[in-house]
Design a protein around this motif. Structure first.
Motif, short mmCIF file in Angstrom:
data_model
loop_
_atom_site.label_atom_id
_atom_site.label_comp_id
_atom_site.label_asym_id
_atom_site.label_seq_id
_atom_site.Cartn_x
_atom_site.Cartn_y
_atom_site.Cartn_z
N PRO A 315 0.83 -1.21 0.00
CA PRO A 315 0.00 0.00 0.00
C PRO A 315 0.87 1.26 0.00
CG PRO A 315 0.20 -0.81 2.23
CD PRO A 315 0.96 -1.79 1.35
N THR A 316 0.25 2.36 -0.26
CA THR A 316 0.89 3.66 -0.08
C THR A 316 0.37 4.24 1.23
OG1 THR A 316 1.08 4.05 -2.46
CG2 THR A 316 1.23 5.97 -1.01
N VAL A 317 1.24 4.34 2.22
CA VAL A 317 0.86 4.81 3.54
C VAL A 317 1.36 6.25 3.70
CG1 VAL A 317 0.97 4.38 6.01
CG2 VAL A 317 1.07 2.47 4.41
N ILE A 318 0.44 7.20 3.73
CA ILE A 318 0.80 8.61 3.80
C ILE A 318 1.16 8.98 5.23
CG2 ILE A 318 0.03 10.97 3.40
CD1 ILE A 318 0.44 9.26 0.89
N ASP A 319 2.38 9.50 5.39
CA ASP A 319 2.87 9.88 6.72
C ASP A 319 2.52 11.32 7.04
OD1 ASP A 319 4.29 9.76 9.12
OD2 ASP A 319 6.10 10.52 8.18
N ASN A 320 2.54 12.18 6.01
CA ASN A 320 2.28 13.60 6.22
C ASN A 320 1.31 14.07 5.13
OD1 ASN A 320 2.48 16.50 6.19
ND2 ASN A 320 4.37 16.31 7.39
N LEU A 329 8.18 1.28 3.55
CA LEU A 329 7.80 -0.02 4.08
C LEU A 329 8.88 -1.05 3.79
CD1 LEU A 329 4.05 -0.14 2.94
CD2 LEU A 329 5.00 0.74 5.08
N SER A 330 9.12 -1.94 4.74
CA SER A 330 10.14 -2.98 4.56
C SER A 330 9.71 -4.27 5.26
CB SER A 330 11.49 -2.50 5.10
OG SER A 330 11.38 -2.14 6.47
N PRO A 331 8.59 -4.86 4.86
CA PRO A 331 8.15 -6.10 5.49
C PRO A 331 9.07 -7.26 5.15
CG PRO A 331 6.87 -5.71 3.52
CD PRO A 331 7.72 -4.49 3.72
N VAL A 345 12.62 -12.96 2.03
CA VAL A 345 13.31 -11.69 1.83
C VAL A 345 12.73 -10.60 2.71
CG1 VAL A 345 13.90 -12.18 -0.58
CG2 VAL A 345 11.73 -11.04 -0.05
N GLN A 346 13.53 -9.56 2.88
CA GLN A 346 13.00 -8.29 3.36
C GLN A 346 12.74 -7.45 2.13
OE1 GLN A 346 15.17 -6.30 6.48
NE2 GLN A 346 13.37 -5.06 6.97
N TRP A 347 11.49 -7.07 1.94
CA TRP A 347 11.03 -6.41 0.72
C TRP A 347 10.95 -4.91 0.97
CZ3 TRP A 347 5.15 -6.56 -0.57
CH2 TRP A 347 4.90 -5.81 -1.72
N PHE A 348 11.66 -4.14 0.15
CA PHE A 348 11.69 -2.69 0.31
C PHE A 348 10.82 -2.03 -0.75
CE2 PHE A 348 15.72 -4.30 1.97
CZ PHE A 348 15.70 -3.76 3.24
N THR A 349 9.89 -1.22 -0.31
CA THR A 349 9.03 -0.49 -1.24
C THR A 349 9.74 0.78 -1.71
OG1 THR A 349 7.96 0.72 0.56
CG2 THR A 349 6.99 -1.40 -0.09
N SER A 351 11.13 4.42 -2.22
CA SER A 351 11.39 5.44 -1.20
C SER A 351 12.12 6.61 -1.82
CB SER A 351 12.24 4.85 -0.06
OG SER A 351 12.78 5.85 0.76
N GLU A 352 11.71 7.83 -1.44
CA GLU A 352 12.42 9.02 -1.92
C GLU A 352 13.84 9.06 -1.39
OE1 GLU A 352 10.29 12.51 -0.92
OE2 GLU A 352 8.45 11.94 -2.00
N PHE A 353 14.03 8.57 -0.18
CA PHE A 353 15.35 8.62 0.43
C PHE A 353 16.30 7.62 -0.21
CE2 PHE A 353 18.39 7.15 3.66
CZ PHE A 353 19.02 8.35 3.97
N TYR A 354 15.81 6.34 -0.37
CA TYR A 354 16.67 5.30 -0.91
C TYR A 354 16.67 5.28 -2.43
CZ TYR A 354 16.98 3.47 3.84
OH TYR A 354 17.22 3.33 5.18
N GLY A 355 15.58 5.72 -3.04
CA GLY A 355 15.55 5.81 -4.49
C GLY A 355 15.32 4.49 -5.21
N THR A 356 15.14 3.40 -4.50
CA THR A 356 14.92 2.10 -5.12
C THR A 356 13.76 1.41 -4.42
OG1 THR A 356 16.49 1.05 -3.61
CG2 THR A 356 17.35 1.83 -5.73
N GLY A 357 13.40 0.25 -4.93
CA GLY A 357 12.34 -0.53 -4.33
C GLY A 357 11.26 -0.85 -5.35
N SER A 358 10.33 -1.70 -4.95
CA SER A 358 9.23 -2.08 -5.83
C SER A 358 7.94 -2.12 -5.01
CB SER A 358 9.48 -3.45 -6.46
OG SER A 358 9.54 -4.46 -5.45
N ASP A 359 6.82 -1.82 -5.66
CA ASP A 359 5.54 -1.84 -4.95
C ASP A 359 4.80 -3.15 -5.12
OD1 ASP A 359 4.76 -1.63 -7.56
OD2 ASP A 359 3.94 0.40 -7.38
N ASN A 360 5.39 -4.13 -5.83
CA ASN A 360 4.78 -5.45 -5.94
C ASN A 360 5.84 -6.48 -6.30
OD1 ASN A 360 4.67 -6.05 -9.06
ND2 ASN A 360 4.00 -3.92 -8.82
#
Length: 543
Positions: A315-320, A329-331, A345-349, A351-360
């Motif tokens: 999901p997209t979880v809005i913080d602000n 998210l990193s479940p 695995v630890q799955w990374f969605t 992120s603006e900070f990390y610049g990588t990841g996948s949403d599925n």
């Protein structure tokens, strides 16, 4: 107050430690020679910090013994009316004795520490005894060593009854601590499921694996010395979770690592694929948020011999709400089919900070064919199955499937994946792992590469159901050393030398024929649909 004394100090040279009326004296006395120290201390860890023998009282600073000269007897005063845990790690049990209030204390629970010597937990003082259960109840006991749990790594356990109700749950209490939990449970017409998992990633170069044991009605149920995720049923009324004659069991765990004040959920679908068509077998969500436990678990049944694809989206979880900033998210999750793990695995969605990841992510499992799963005109089917060693050898499996010449086209490297994409949290010992992917038809440009340090007892690589057995030892710039390379194409040649039996050192290519994908029977599908409302855990919500 703590007094330490070396084995060379005479009793007369050391002032006796006197405790007040509410405390009693704890003594840990070491009785090991330097030759015994040299012969018993594990040398498997080049870093040697976490595996260094130690003494730890919960709430006190850990005492580490870097060498024999540092090994000193230990004394302290502890409350008589409280329970204190004395943890000793990395020493043989004959090497020390524990006394409290002038009486010898038997060393308590033992768990695997460094592969050579155990970690032990001994309770002293006034400790809670196991409850006395009624005649209609049985005592369940859970013992687990938390491990180091550094870098915010976490885990949790729970016990469900056959109705899916949680009857016991908990989380490890601190690092390097042996924890115990008890419960009196009805034993007539009962079936319970013990679940454990988390974000803990054990690494033999940094920290030993955690361990757990489960007992019910005085009998051992399960012990594991390398758990990452695990489940076990116990009780007199348990039934097979799938029809063992014609169904395969798929097990899904997810551990949510985000501690936020908002509710959110992951969506997932399980499809069975056959000749470019698919049918949804099960779907649902994993709800997380305040008041919801972080550990989710699901059992699914599919036709035996089928090819299954599991899809999960974040999901997209809005913080602000002002900046519309989404939380990172990193479940941690794992998928296994018939005891073969296809993803852990630890799955990374994104992120603006990390610049990588996948949403599925999509994970293929089971008996897949190139015609059933892939586009035969442009793709081949890559099928890997391997088995890990029964004892730890290195921190992680390390293999890569990709293009042989990295310098030719660097962008192509990112089309394919490696071991980290499928198993980034250590590995289970003496266990099977698999990877099934559709890959581009690129002939000899593609190859499978396994590092000799990988903790792999045997493995097979298949292309479109055909086993490839022309492995070679080559120099590979990507790994900066030797690798075992299997060309993923026909009539491929290489100036490298053939892989000898001595070089492969126990890596055996087993001959396994690919099972054809069985057609999905309409009768089976209707039967499963009609049963779904009766089976526990079915529905849109998974907890």
């Amino acid at each position: 107050m703590v007094v330490q004394k070396t084995a060379d100090d005479s009793p007369a040279a050391i002032a006796a430690l006197t405790c007040n009326e509410t405390d009693a004296l704890l003594k840990v006395k070491y009785d090991i020679t330097e030759d015994e120290w040299d012969g018993s201390i594990s040398n498997s860890n080049s870093y040697r910090y976490t595996y260094t023998p130690f003494l730890h009282l919960q709430g006190n600073e850990m005492i580490r013994y870097e060498n024999f000269a540092n090994l000193t007897d230990y004394e302290t005063c502890l409350p008589r009316d409280e329970c204190s845990e004395v943890v000793v790690g990395g020493l043989p049990t004959y090497a020390y004795k524990i006394a409290f209030n002038g009486k010898a204390v038997d060393i308590g629970q033992e768990f695997v520490f460094d592969g050579k010597n155990p970690i032990t937990s001994t309770e002293v003082g006034t400790c809670t005894k196991p409850p006395i259960c009624k005649d209609t109840e049985a005592l369940m006991e859970i013992q687990y060593w938390s491990g180091s749990f550094e870098y915010n790594q976490q885990s949790a356990f729970r016990v469900d009854d056959k109705g899916g109700n949680i009857v016991l749950h908990g989380e490890p209490d601190g690092s390097d601590s042996v924890n115990q939990a008890y419960a009196c449970l009805p034993k007539d017409d009962a079936c319970y499921t013990f679940l454990i998992g988390g974000s803990y990633a054990w690494d033999i170069y940094a920290s030993p694996p955690p361990s757990y044991s489960v007992f019910f009605d005085g009998k051992p149920v399960r012990r594991s010395d390398s758990w990452l995720f695990d489940s076990v049923q116990f009780g007199g009324s348990c039934k097979p979770r799938c029809n063992e004659d014609d169904e395969s069991l798929i097990e899904f765990f997810l551990y949510g690592t985000l501690n936020s004040g908002v509710d959110y959920e992951y969506e997932w679908d399980l499809n069975v694929t056959n000749r470019n068509s698919s049918a949804t077998v099960s779907s649902g969500v994993v709800p997380l948020g305040p008041g919801i436990g972080p550990l989710a678990h699901k059992i699914m049944c599919v036709p035996k011999g089928s090819c299954s694809s599991f899809y999960i989206s974040a999901p997209t979880v809005i913080d602000n709400v002002t900046t519309n900033k989404a939380l990172f998210l990193s479940p941690v999750y794992t998928l296994a089919m018939d005891n073969v793990t296809y993803r852990k695995v630890q799955w990374f969605t994104p992120s603006e900070f990390y610049g990588t990841g996948s949403d599925n992510q999509t994970t293929n499992m089971g008996s897949c064919t190139v015609g059933g799963l892939c586009d035969e005109q442009t793709q081949d089917l890559f099928d890997l199955e391997l088995r890990t060693l029964p004892t730890p050898q290195s921190s992680e499996m390390s293999w890569r499937f990709g293009y042989t010449e990295r310098e030719e086209d660097r962008e192509r490297q990112y089309l394919l994946q490696d071991s980290y994409d499928y198993n980034s949290l250590g590995y289970d010992l003496d266990s099977s792992y698999g990877v099934i992917e559709c890959v581009p038809k690129d002939g000899c440009d593609l190859s499978f590469n396994m590092t000799p340090e990988s903790p792999v007892e045997s493995y097979t690589v298949k292309k479109n159901g055909i086993q490839l057995d022309d492995g070679k030892e080559v120099d590979d710039a990507l790994y900066y050393g030797k690798v075992y390379m299997t060309p993923f194409g026909q009539n491929c040649s290489s100036p490298s030398k053939p892989l000898s039996g001595g070089a492969i050192a126990g890596i055996v290519i087993a001959c396994l024929l690919s099972a054809a994908v069985g057609a999905i029977g309409l009768a089976w599908y209707k039967r499963r649909q009609s049963q779904s409302s009766k089976e526990e855990g079915e529905g849109r919500s998974l907890a």
